[in-house]
Design a protein around this motif. Structure first.
Motif, short mmCIF file in Angstrom:
data_model
loop_
_atom_site.label_atom_id
_atom_site.label_comp_id
_atom_site.label_asym_id
_atom_site.label_seq_id
_atom_site.Cartn_x
_atom_site.Cartn_y
_atom_site.Cartn_z
N LEU B 253 -2.96 12.90 -0.12
CA LEU B 253 -3.04 14.20 -0.21
C LEU B 253 -1.89 14.86 -0.81
O LEU B 253 -1.93 15.79 -1.76
CB LEU B 253 -3.24 15.06 1.15
CG LEU B 253 -4.56 15.01 1.93
CD1 LEU B 253 -4.61 15.78 3.25
CD2 LEU B 253 -5.71 15.73 1.21
N LEU B 254 -0.72 14.19 -0.47
CA LEU B 254 0.58 14.61 -1.43
C LEU B 254 0.38 14.23 -2.86
O LEU B 254 0.64 15.16 -3.54
CB LEU B 254 1.72 13.55 -0.81
CG LEU B 254 3.08 13.68 -1.51
CD1 LEU B 254 3.76 15.02 -1.55
CD2 LEU B 254 3.95 12.71 -0.98
N LEU B 256 -2.46 14.25 -4.36
CA LEU B 256 -3.21 14.96 -5.21
C LEU B 256 -2.54 16.28 -5.22
O LEU B 256 -2.67 17.37 -6.15
CB LEU B 256 -4.68 15.39 -4.02
CG LEU B 256 -5.65 16.24 -4.75
CD1 LEU B 256 -6.20 15.60 -5.94
CD2 LEU B 256 -6.86 16.28 -3.52
N GLY B 257 -2.09 16.97 -4.13
CA GLY B 257 -1.68 18.47 -4.26
C GLY B 257 -0.44 18.45 -4.83
O GLY B 257 -0.36 19.51 -5.59
N MET B 258 0.76 17.65 -5.03
CA MET B 258 1.93 17.67 -5.52
C MET B 258 1.79 17.00 -7.00
O MET B 258 1.83 17.77 -8.24
CB MET B 258 2.83 16.81 -4.99
CG MET B 258 4.05 17.71 -4.21
SD MET B 258 4.27 19.43 -4.69
CE MET B 258 5.41 20.14 -3.48
N GLY B 261 -1.71 18.24 -8.69
CA GLY B 261 -2.17 19.55 -8.78
C GLY B 261 -0.81 20.48 -9.28
O GLY B 261 -0.95 21.36 -9.96
#
Lengths: 478, 416
Positions: B253-254, B256-258, B261
């Motif tokens: 998730l890090l 993907l988000g950071m 994203g």
């Protein structure tokens, strides 16, 4: 391109090291100047001075590439209504332009039919924008190259010129290296902060669509309802009500983790006791590595095994005694996960049991206790805190495990405590919500981050608790 | 007396439980391995059917002088159909479709690749071993039963009779499946290979190593050699221990988000995958490296300092070289864990269908474990053995890496 850049980097570094050292030697022997550092350090000095600013700027350029690109391409002249677009539409158009920019400047003969039709379908403005984008990519590439070659050459030249008897290179070089080392050790903290921020930001975005109270306390989980409406038009509150309820995921996760612990705790603990207290050295040397293999097997293998063999087997056994068992039962996923966790429990418990002082055992034996009585009444109570700590770590592992449940557990939420029924977990839902289209303005995607944040906090709490317990326990006997 | 017997039998029982637990755990290892090997071994051979191929220039509309580009674009689909018709004369249209299904759909690619390598064969006849379709392959390997009603079989009675005729003529043979090791993914099991995923994982691991090894080494040097224990080191230490226990999916998730994203790195590329795996491996490396630095005796440092070395020189010229074997062992073990991680790859999109073999860390790719996951989700029976074979390959890499770690430790590590 990357290899080329790396090659240039290596060549430039070596060249400057050589030049700096040579100049220092030259000053020393031909100029008869007394230098205050070894010649090597002048080499390092020039390399660091030449490369660090270039690397920093290159990193900055990389970081803001997206912003520059948008400024360059998404101008209001080409797209007059751009200010009204949602993030999703912007992303879609940008993606389309990216595809276009690859083919827009190619001769028509080289295109496949599919690519030709893409070109024909694009509007005039889009084609212009795509050409701009292609130009931008070219300019960006050149900017990078300049940064990699010209800036270091200028800086390296200046640094070489500054070498003199007065310059003491060694403390400067050592200071820079100290900063680099210090920076490296802060990266671990940065990663934690990064995890926390990325989870929190996207989770906040999610809670703009869905009320946190609804999320944490409602029992319905149907994220596909968020698909019904077009994201850019906003959501009807009714669509989202009872669509994102965390409770069935939590119960599913706990159900599967419980099954796993029921398998792993007795087997792991008994194995550890047997290997630590009973087994001869030969048996231990063979059995311990074999059990450790279980820890080294990737979880995707357990997932495959659970879905392929274990689940049908349990279904058949259940049906032969007249029990209705789902093909995606929580039992199958839990069993596979339990097997995975056995070595985790056994090696942690092993450490803890070994740490119990021999004097306690000797005392117990001297009173006439058998070995099993000693273990049950003396060693285990003495090691209890440490063992509980290792159980907690195992639970945290089970809650965060992903692949086994993705492959063997159900996708459908089911509020149940019956291990024969299908159940879904937090991690499974994170994966399902992110496979396929990822749209950062749709709660269906964003819910993954809210779930991730919850998972992160849950495991963090368990870990901190476990580490504190184990630490306290260790101090007791040290 | 009676109570003593009771106690002794309780002792025996307890010991038996322990033995049972150990034996059961070892039994799990065995059954897992046995299951993987028994389902996976089939993937290493592939069934072929011998056929007479005439590269008729009229069909493919190229001649000896055609350019490579023209050869590449020629229509091999028609040629493939014609080859089937010639080798099975007198078929009606329905029979033809059934017989065509016995050969792989990618038959035309096999013809094209052959002609690209041997352009002088245009207008000539050769004997070629054509790959059979996956369903036929499974029948020949005995994974599909033949004695069930026709409606439940993917291969019908007519196709079976053709197969038996071909077998009796000695035209059906099994060859070693090189394709599995050299090709990328495919929709058809008979032409799917693992090499694209292997390269994807390799690029990711290279990135992972180049990120985590230098930073892990330097961070541990700072924590062990340059700062006095205090508040800052405590925070970093607690942080590293916690980071080591964060579920791998959160690291995904890090990424993907950071990375994707916020920073805007592309989706489904090994660069992002490698960085995320690097974040995960970092704590492992730091913990191993610190232990290794700690084991270097103080006399080494004092000796260097005594002859006038600076702190930096002491650490970089003496302490780090002596601690390197331990650090490397920890790094390899961490990388082996990273190689087996699937969940972070799922998060950052390295689970897509990718046919091409990636040429660098910025090309879309899958990783070895995510390819295994993709195949395992596929409904076709032919992918089952590919999945198991992929797992065998993954386990082989893990064994090699762990053995290397053990060897480095035994050979190079100095015991003080």
């Amino acid at each position: 391109m990357i290899y080329f850049a790396l090659l240039i980097l290596v060549i430039i570094s070596y060249l400057f090291y050589y030049i700096g050292k040579k100049r220092a030697l030259n000053l020393k022997f031909n100029g008869n100047i007394k230098l205050s550092s070894q010649p090597d350090y002048f080499g390092y000095y020039v390399v660091l001075m030449a490369l660090i600013p270039a690397l920093l700027m290159w990193f900055g350029l990389l970081l803001f590439k997206g912003n520059f690109q948008e400024m360059f391409v998404m101008s209001p002249i080409l797209f007059p209504d751009i200010s009204t677009w949602s993030d999703g539409k912007l992303g879609l158009i940008l993606n389309k332009l990216n595809n276009l920019s690859v083919i827009v400047n190619l001769p028509l003969d080289d295109l496949t039919n599919g690519e030709k039709s893409i070109l024909n379908m694009a509007s005039e403005n889009e084609l212009t924008a795509a050409k701009n984008l292609a130009n931008f990519d070219k300019i960006y590439g050149w900017a990078n190259l300049t940064l990699f070659i010209i800036l270091p050459i200028i800086l390296g030249f200046l640094a070489t010129r500054s070498i003199s008897g007065k310059l003491n290179a060694q403390p400067i070089v050592e200071k820079i290296i100290t900063y680099i080392i210090k920076g490296s050790s802060y990266i671990a903290i940065l990663i934690t902060i990064g995890i926390f921020l990325s989870l929190v930001f996207e989770a906040i975005n999610f809670f703009r669509y869905v009320n946190p109270v609804d999320f944490f306390f409602s029992t319905g989980w149907n994220p596909n309802r968020a698909f019904v409406v077009d994201a850019s038009e906003g959501f009807d509150k009714d669509d989202l009500e009872n669509a994102f309820g965390f409770i069935p995921l939590l119960t599913g996760t706990l159900l599967i983790a419980t099954v796993a612990m029921i398998v792993a705790i007795p087997l792991g603990l008994m194995s550890a006791i047997y290997l630590a207290e009973y087994a001869s050295k030969r048996v231990r040397d063979i059995a311990k590595p074999i059990i450790e293999i279980l820890a080294g097997i990737p979880t995707v293998v357990y997932g495959f095994f659970a879905a392929l063999s274990l689940a049908p087997f349990i279904k058949d056994v259940g049906e032969s005694v007249g029990l209705p068992v789902s093909a995606e039962s929580a039992l199958a996923a839990g069993l596979a996960m339990g097997v995975m966790i056995i070595p985790f429990v056994s090696s942690l418990s092993d450490d803890v049991i070994k740490a119990v002082p021999q004097s306690l055992r000797d005392g117990s034996y001297a009173l006439g206790a058998t070995r099993s009585e000693t273990i049950k009444k003396v060693i285990l109570p003495a090691a209890l805190a440490g063992i509980m700590g290792s159980f907690l770590l195992a639970v945290s592992r089970a809650i965060g495990e992903t692949m086994i449940v993705v492959m063997a557990a159900s996708l459908r939420a089911n509020l149940t405590f019956n291990p024969l029924e299908p159940a879904t977990t937090i991690t499974t839902q994170i994966v399902t919500s992110l496979i396929g289209d990822v749209e950062f303005d749709n709660p269906k995607t964003l819910v993954a981050f809210a779930l991730g944040l919850t998972l992160f906090l849950m495991t963090l709490l368990l870990n901190i608790l476990a580490i504190t317990i184990v630490k306290k326990y260790r101090e007791k006997y040290e | 007396m009676n109570s003593l017997n009771k106690r002794l039998s309780a002792e025996k029982r307890f010991q038996a439980y322990g033995l049972f637990a150990v034996a059961l755990s070892m039994f799990f290892v065995l059954i897992l391995m046995w299951k993987i090997f028994s389902t996976g071994s089939g993937a290493f051979v592939r069934t072929t059917i011998e056929a007479n191929v005439f590269f008729n220039p009229d069909f493919i509309q190229v001649n000896q002088n055609s350019l490579e580009k023209e050869l590449y674009r020629a229509s091999y689909v028609a040629l493939a159909d014609e080859v089937v018709r010639q080798n099975h004369p007198k078929l009606n249209e329905e029979q033809f479709i059934k017989v065509r299904e016995m050969y792989t759909r990618k038959f035309d690619y096999q013809l094209r690749d052959y002609l690209l390598d041997n352009p002088d064969k245009i207008g000539q006849s050769i004997i070629m071993k054509i790959t059979a379709s996956s369903d036929l392959d499974q029948i020949v390997k005995g994974n599909y039963p033949r004695d069930v009603p026709e409606a439940q079989r993917k291969i019908n009675d007519y196709q079976l009779s053709v197969l038996d005729k071909l077998t009796s003529e000695g035209k059906v043979s099994s060859v070693f499946n090189f394709w599995f090791f050299t090709k990328g993914d495919s929709r058809d099991p008979e032409t799917a290979g693992i090499w694209g995923a292997v390269m994807g994982s390799l690029y990711a691991l290279i990135i992972c190593f180049s990120f985590a090894f230098p930073i892990g080494l330097l961070a541990s040097v700072y924590l062990e050699e340059f700062v006095k224990p205090g508040k800052v080191t405590d925070i970093i230490e607690v942080n590293i221990n916690n980071l080591a226990a964060v579920p791998s999916i959160v690291f995904g998730l890090l990424g993907l988000g950071m990375l994707i994203g916020v920073i805007g790195l592309p989706y489904q590329v090994p660069l992002v995958g490698g960085l995320v795996l690097g974040f995960m491996t970092l704590p492992t490396i730091i913990i191993a490296s610190r232990a290794s630095l700690r084991s270097v005796p103080p006399s080494i440092r004092e000796g260097a300092l005594a002859v006038g070395a600076t702190k930096m020189q002491t650490v970089f010229h003496h302490v780090i070289p002596l601690s390197l074997p331990g650090t490397l062992t920890g790094t390899i073990i961490g990388m082996a864990q990273a190689l087996g991680e699937t969940a972070p790859l799922l998060m950052i999109g390295m689970v897509a269908f990718v046919m091409e073999i990636p040429g660098g860390p910025l090309d879309p790719a899958t990783g070895l474990p995510s390819q295994i996951y993709l195949w395992s989700e596929s409904a076709e029976r032919g992918f089952l053995e590919k999945t198991s074979a992929g797992i065998m390959l993954l386990l082989l890499f893990l064994i090699i890496m762990n053995t290397a770690a053990v060897l480095i430790r035994r050979r190079l590590e100095v015991k003080w």
